[in-house]
Design an enzyme around this catalytic site. Structure first.
Site, PDB file in Angstrom:
ATOM      1  N   ARG A 175      -6.975   1.186   4.619  1.00 30.93           N
ATOM      2  CA  ARG A 175      -6.944   1.302   3.145  1.00 30.93           C
ATOM      3  C   ARG A 175      -6.228   2.604   2.794  1.00 30.93           C
ATOM      4  NH1 ARG A 175      -6.626  -2.170  -0.134  1.00 30.93           N
ATOM      5  NH2 ARG A 175      -8.482  -3.212   0.681  1.00 30.93           N
ATOM      6  N   GLN A 189      -4.133 -12.551   4.143  1.00 32.75           N
ATOM      7  CA  GLN A 189      -3.364 -11.889   3.083  1.00 32.75           C
ATOM      8  C   GLN A 189      -2.512 -10.775   3.694  1.00 32.75           C
ATOM      9  OE1 GLN A 189      -4.086 -11.227  -0.897  1.00 32.75           O
ATOM     10  NE2 GLN A 189      -4.642  -9.066  -0.699  1.00 32.75           N
ATOM     11  N   ARG A 237       0.169  -5.514   9.844  1.00 37.97           N
ATOM     12  CA  ARG A 237      -0.708  -4.356   9.590  1.00 37.97           C
ATOM     13  C   ARG A 237      -2.023  -4.426  10.372  1.00 37.97           C
ATOM     14  NH1 ARG A 237      -3.467  -4.947   3.567  1.00 37.97           N
ATOM     15  NH2 ARG A 237      -4.344  -7.029   3.876  1.00 37.97           N
ATOM     16  N   HIS A 252       3.614  -0.924   1.989  1.00 36.26           N
ATOM     17  CA  HIS A 252       2.570  -0.808   0.959  1.00 36.26           C
ATOM     18  C   HIS A 252       2.163   0.667   0.793  1.00 36.26           C
ATOM     19  CE1 HIS A 252      -0.983  -1.939  -1.310  1.00 36.26           C
ATOM     20  NE2 HIS A 252      -0.692  -3.207  -1.179  1.00 36.26           N
ATOM     21  N   ASP A 266      -0.710  -4.545 -11.547  1.00 34.84           N
ATOM     22  CA  ASP A 266      -0.285  -5.224 -10.317  1.00 34.84           C
ATOM     23  C   ASP A 266       0.982  -5.988 -10.657  1.00 34.84           C
ATOM     24  OD1 ASP A 266      -2.012  -7.366  -7.868  1.00 34.84           O
ATOM     25  OD2 ASP A 266      -0.072  -6.317  -7.843  1.00 34.84           O
ATOM     26  N   GLU A 324       5.568  -0.003  -3.832  1.00 35.32           N
ATOM     27  CA  GLU A 324       5.770  -0.784  -2.620  1.00 35.32           C
ATOM     28  C   GLU A 324       7.138  -1.479  -2.593  1.00 35.32           C
ATOM     29  OE1 GLU A 324       2.491  -3.554  -2.719  1.00 35.32           O
ATOM     30  OE2 GLU A 324       1.241  -2.048  -3.721  1.00 35.32           O
TER      31      GLU A 324
HETATM   32  O1  TA6 Z   1      -0.334  -4.094  -3.881  1.00 32.90           O
HETATM   33  C1  TA6 Z   1      -0.278  -5.387  -4.310  1.00 32.90           C
HETATM   34  C2  TA6 Z   1      -1.430  -6.205  -3.739  1.00 32.90           C
HETATM   35  O2  TA6 Z   1      -0.946  -7.468  -3.369  1.00 32.90           O
HETATM   36  C3  TA6 Z   1      -2.544  -6.320  -4.765  1.00 32.90           C
HETATM   37  O3  TA6 Z   1      -2.554  -7.602  -5.359  1.00 32.90           O
HETATM   38  C4  TA6 Z   1      -3.817  -6.034  -3.956  1.00 32.90           C
HETATM   39  O4  TA6 Z   1      -4.289  -7.214  -3.343  1.00 32.90           O
HETATM   40  C5  TA6 Z   1      -3.274  -5.021  -2.954  1.00 32.90           C
HETATM   41  O5  TA6 Z   1      -2.022  -5.588  -2.559  1.00 32.90           O
HETATM   42  C6  TA6 Z   1      -4.189  -4.680  -1.803  1.00 32.90           C
HETATM   43  O6  TA6 Z   1      -4.316  -5.787  -0.929  1.00 32.90           O
HETATM   44  P1  TA6 Z   1      -5.305  -5.622   0.343  1.00 32.90           P
HETATM   45  O7  TA6 Z   1      -5.187  -6.926   1.095  1.00 32.90           O
HETATM   46  O8  TA6 Z   1      -4.806  -4.449   1.136  1.00 32.90           O
HETATM   47  O9  TA6 Z   1      -6.666  -5.357  -0.225  1.00 32.90           O
END
Ligand code: TA6
Length: 296
Positions: free
Chosen positions: A65, A88, A93, A165, A214, A271
């Site tokens: 994080r 996701q 990562r 990111h 976002d 990002e």
């Molecule tokens: O930074 C854009 C994003 O896709 C947000 O929608 C939010 O989900 C963020 O990434 C963090 O994602 P994560 O999977 O690291 O919690």
């Protein structure tokens, strides 16, 4: 020696006589978890320029994080048939990368390469052939992170998203991000799916993140200025086509398990990516996305 390898990370140090800038890269996710630098002409101490939540998990059990997580081959929830079993933001990562080599080591700074190739864990989720090379370069006032995506296949096209990111340490409610005026973007905070997929035109000269933000901008600028009273970071970009701006504010941030208390007040995610449509990389080809962060 301006770099030191430990079992789980590599530490870079600029070879300036007095305390030089530093960077720290976990092999897990090739995640840059620290970049300490001073602005040109700033006699003050080195300052940490990236945000990593104090609740971040650094043992490899989940994505970090903060810092600069590497997103590949999908951004957000998977949509492509090749990505259907991925989490996701894909797998890059969440995998341990290999330390490949020292690319440069001179008075201007130090540069190292980390690599990720298919492995038994990834193969359970993703069957396409790929090679990722990540070159991190520490200069006196700058940090460059360049992602190289190669398609080793002799016949198949590789469809992917890629994104860095980047969590910039900043007083979130005071940042101004430019130039995005006139750029088209999608607003992922919209409640309806239709609204979330409707392109808007940015009408603001500078973008703030005082509310839950976002946004995914198309036609990413080659230079982005993230500034606040008394400080700032410049991003120089090449190869990326999109720019995502994210800050969850308390509305969403308070529900993120590994987000430190009020952490959303101390960062803005800027990002660079290629996440609107998939990059279709032909057999034997390589795509490169370059980000250079400079302290202002
Ligand atoms: O930074 C854009 C994003 O896709 C947000 O929608 C939010 O989900 C963020 O990434 C963090 O994602 P994560 O999977 O690291 O919690």
């Amino acid at each position: 020696m301006p770099y030191r390898k430990a079992n789980d990370r590599v530490l870079l140090e600029h070879p300036k006589a007095r305390e030089g800038s530093t960077a720290e890269i976990l092999f897990f996710g090739a995640t840059v978890i620290s970049w300490r630098a001073r602005a040109k002409g700033d006699p003050d101490d080195l300052k940490e320029r990236l945000f990593v939540s104090s609740k971040a998990v650094l043992d490899g059990s989940k994505a970090v994080r903060g810092g600069i997580p590497v997103v590949f081959p999908c951004f957000g929830a998977p949509e492509h048939p090749d990505h259907s079993r991925l989490p996701q933001h894909g797998f890059a990562r969440n995998q341990v990368w290999a330390f490949d080599s020292v690319v440069t080591d001179n008075d201007d700074g130090v540069s190292v390469r980390l690599t990720l190739q298919p492995n038994s864990t990834v193969a359970k989720l993703y069957t396409k052939d790929f090679q990722l090379d990540y070159v991190v370069t520490l200069a006196e006032h700058e940090l460059s992170t360049d992602i190289h995506v190669s398609n080793p296949s002799a016949s198949e096209v590789l469809d992917f998203h890629a994104l860095l990111h980047t969590y910039i340490r900043a007083p979130a409610n005071q940042v101004a991000i430019s130039p995005l005026l006139g750029k088209l973007y999608i607003d992922k905070t919209e409640r309806s799916l239709e609204a979330r997929n409707t392109l808007k035109e940015e009408k603001r000269g500078t973008v703030d993140v005082r509310t839950f933000t976002d946004s995914v901008y198309e036609d990413a600028p080659r230079r982005v200025d993230v500034s606040w009273p008394g400080g700032g970071v410049e991003l120089k970009l090449d190869g990326f086509t999109t720019l995502t701006i994210w800050n969850p504010q308390a509305e969403v941030g308070s529900k993120i398990g590994d987000m430190e208390e009020n952490g959303w007040e101390r960062f803005v995610c800027v990002e660079p990516g290629y996440v609107r449509g998939f990059k279709q990389l032909g057999p034997g080809k390589t795509w490169v996305g370059q980000q250079t962060l400079a302290v202002e």
